[in-house]
Write an enzyme that holds these catalytic residues in place. Structure first.
Site, PDB file in Angstrom:
ATOM      1  NE  ARG A  72      -2.293  10.431  -1.112  1.00  0.00           N
ATOM      2  CZ  ARG A  72      -1.245  11.206  -0.863  1.00  0.00           C
ATOM      3  NH1 ARG A  72      -0.889  11.442   0.391  1.00  0.00           N
ATOM      4  NH2 ARG A  72      -0.558  11.742  -1.846  1.00  0.00           N
ATOM      5  NE  ARG A  81      -1.769  15.903  -0.870  1.00  0.00           N
ATOM      6  CZ  ARG A  81      -1.217  17.010  -1.358  1.00  0.00           C
ATOM      7  NH1 ARG A  81      -1.752  17.620  -2.403  1.00  0.00           N
ATOM      8  NH2 ARG A  81      -0.129  17.507  -0.805  1.00  0.00           N
ATOM      9  CG  ASP A  84       0.480  14.412   1.829  1.00  0.00           C
ATOM     10  OD1 ASP A  84       1.065  13.313   1.915  1.00  0.00           O
ATOM     11  OD2 ASP A  84       0.982  15.408   1.280  1.00  0.00           O
ATOM     12  CG  ASP A  86       4.620  14.761   3.695  1.00  0.00           C
ATOM     13  OD1 ASP A  86       4.602  13.710   3.031  1.00  0.00           O
ATOM     14  OD2 ASP A  86       4.206  15.854   3.266  1.00  0.00           O
TER      15      ASP A  86
END
Length: 431
Positions: A72, A81, A84, A86
Site C-alpha cells: 500500500r 489502495r 485497507d 479497519d
C-alpha cells in the site's frame, strides 16, 4: 490494484502469520462501488472476526504494517489502495484490564486522533453491516436490535453485490474451493452454463446468475419463463451420493428458498413436493436438479433455482399466469436490492442444509422438510405416467418420496409426478 481477492487473502495470511492474531471467521466477499473518491475500480469487502491479546492501538499498528507489507502506498483520502484494514469494534472478556468488570464481555469505546471505536461510519454502510451480520448475527445495534434484522431493509443493499459466498476462512486457513458468483445479463439457461462449467472442472459452489433466460428449463423438458425482475441461478455441486438420493437436492433447495423468502420478505412460503415453492397458493419458485454420473459415481450435480422476485406476471403465458405469483411488485423501488438480499439468504440456507445433508444424512433434515411442506394432511392428485393417484398426502419418506393414502387405506409411495393440491381432505382412512 491487482487481484482484489488475492490481496485480501494475503492480508489475512500475514495477520495470522504474525502470531498475534487468530482469525476465527471471515465473511463472504461483497463487491461495491467506491466511496468518496469515485474515479477508481470496484471494491471487494469482507469482515473478519479475530481474537488477539493486543490492545486496540497495537492491533491497529499491526494492521497498518500488513498494508505496507502488501504494497500500500500513500494516496488521497478514500483513493485507490491495494488493501485497507479497519477495526470496526473491539470487545474484551471479563477480567481483562480493559474490562468494566461487569461480568460479561464489554465493548471498548475510544476516540483518539488515530483510532475511534466503534468505527464512526460502520452503521451507515451496507458493505460493513451485511458481512458483519454474517460473522456475528447476534451482535446488537446501537438501538438494541440484532444486526441480522437490519439486512431486511433493502436500502442497505444499495450498490452491493455478492462476489463469492461462504466463509472465506475456515479453521486455520483460507478456503481453496472458491464459491464464485458468475453473472450474466442473458443466457439461454443458467443450468446449461453451469453444466458446461462443471464439465470443465468448476468447483463445488460455483454459482451462475442471469438477469434473464431465453430458454430456461423446467421439469420434463418444459420451458421455464424467465422475464426481467426474477432471480435465475444455478449451483454446481459435487456430492458423493447415489442416484436415488438426488431427489433430496430438490427438497433441500425448496426448504432453503422457503426459509429465505420468510426471512427476507416475511411471506408465508411453503414447499410443494417435489420441486416448487408457493406463497399463498401461487407458485413463486421452481427447482430443477440435473446430474452427470460416470459409471455409478456422481461426477457433479447442478441445481437450478428460479424465483419470481419482482416480475410482471402479465408477461407470462396464459396457461401459467393464474397459478404464478411474484414476491414484490416489479415497480418496487428496491427490487434489485431485494433480489440480492434473497440471493445471499438462499445460498446461506442451502449451504447449511447441504453441509448437514452430506455429514449427517437426509434423516437429520427430514423433519425440517416436513415442517415446510404444507401439502401434508391435504387432498392431492398425482399424475404418474398418465395415471392419477388420489388421496391424502400423509408424509414424506426417508427416500424423499411422497406417501399418499388412498380412500382404500393403501399407502402409495410416489417418487415423481405432477401434483395438484385440493382442500384439506376428509373421509380418507388415516392412522
Amino acid at each position: 490494484m491487482g487481484d482484489r481477492r488475492e490481496n485480501i487473502a494475503k492480508g489475512l495470511a500475514v495477520l495470522c502469520e504474525s502470531g498475534r492474531v487468530e482469525i476465527t471467521k471471515v465473511s463472504s466477499l461483497y463487491e461495491t462501488e467506491p466511496v468518496g473518491y469515485t474515479e477508481q475500480g470496484l471494491f471487494l469487502n469482507a469482515v473478519a472476526l479475530v481474537e488477539t491479546e493486543l490492545s486496540p492501538e497495537d492491533l491497529l499498528s499491526l494492521c497498518k504494517d500488513v498494508e505496507v507489507q502488501l504494497g500500500r502506498k500513500p494516496t488521497v483520502r478514500w483513493g485507490p489502495r491495494i488493501l485497507d484494514i479497519d477495526i470496526l469494534m473491539y470487545f474484551v472478556e471479563s477480567g481483562d484490564p480493559l474490562s468494566d468488570d461487569s461480568g460479561d464481555s464489554a465493548q471498548i469505546k475510544m476516540d483518539t486522533p488515530f483510532l475511534t471505536l466503534p468505527h464512526p461510519r460502520m452503521w451507515e454502510r451496507g458493505f460493513v453491516i451485511i458481512p458483519l451480520a454474517e460473522v456475528n448475527p447476534d451482535l446488537l445495534t446501537p438501538d438494541g436490535r440484532k444486526i441480522k434484522s437490519l439486512i431486511r431493509d433493502f436500502r442497505i443493499w444499495t450498490g452491493l453485490r455478492l462476489f463469492e459466498f461462504g466463509l472465506m476462512w475456515q479453521g486455520a486457513g483460507l478456503r481453496h474451493d472458491r464459491r464464485r458468483i458468475m453473472r450474466f445479463t442473458e443466457v439461454e439457461s443458467t443450468n446449461s452454463v453451469a453444466v458446461n462449467l462443471a464439465s470443465s472442472g468448476a468447483s463445488c459452489g460455483t454459482c451462475v446468475i442471469a438477469e434473464t433466460q431465453t430458454s430456461g428449463r423446467g421439469r420434463r423438458g418444459r420451458l421455464w419463463h424467465s422475464p426481467p425482475g426474477g432471480l435465475w441461478f444455478s449451483l454446481v455441486l459435487r456430492p458423493e451420493i447415489q442416484s436415488q438420493d438426488v431427489a433430496w437436492l430438490s427438497l433441500i433447495a425448496g426448504v432453503a428458498v422457503s426459509s429465505a423468502i420468510r426471512d427476507t420478505f416475511g411471506l408465508p412460503a411453503v414447499v410443494k413436493w417435489p420441486n416448487d415453492v408457493l406463497v399463498s397458493g401461487k407458485k413463486v419458485c421452481g427447482i430443477l436438479p440435473e446430474t452427470r454420473f460416470i459409471g455409478d459415481k456422481m461426477d457433479f450435480a447442478v441445481v437450478g433455482i428460479g424465483v419470481n422476485v419482482a416480475i410482471r406476471t402479465d408477461l407470462l403465458p396464459l396457461q401459467v399466469r393464474e397459478t404464478c405469483g411474484t414476491l414484490v411488485s416489479p415497480d418496487h423501488p428496491h427490487a434489485s436490492e431485494a433480489r440480492e438480499a434473497l440471493t445471499v439468504s438462499i445460498l446461506d440456507n442451502f449451504s447449511l442444509l447441504y453441509k448437514q445433508f452430506l455429514s449427517e444424512g437426509f434423516l437429520e433434515i427430514l423433519q425440517k422438510v416436513r415442517e415446510y411442506c404444507d401439502m401434508l394432511g391435504r387432498e392431492v392428485t398425482v399424475l404418474r405416467l398418465g395415471t392419477p393417484i388420489q388421496g391424502i398426502a400423509v408424509d414424506i419418506d426417508s427416500d424423499a418420496s411422497l406417501i399418499i393414502r388412498t380412500k382404500s387405506g393403501e399407502n402409495v409411495h410416489v417418487v415423481s409426478g405432477e401434483v395438484s393440491i385440493g382442500v384439506p381432505g376428509a373421509g380418507y382412512a388415516r392412522e
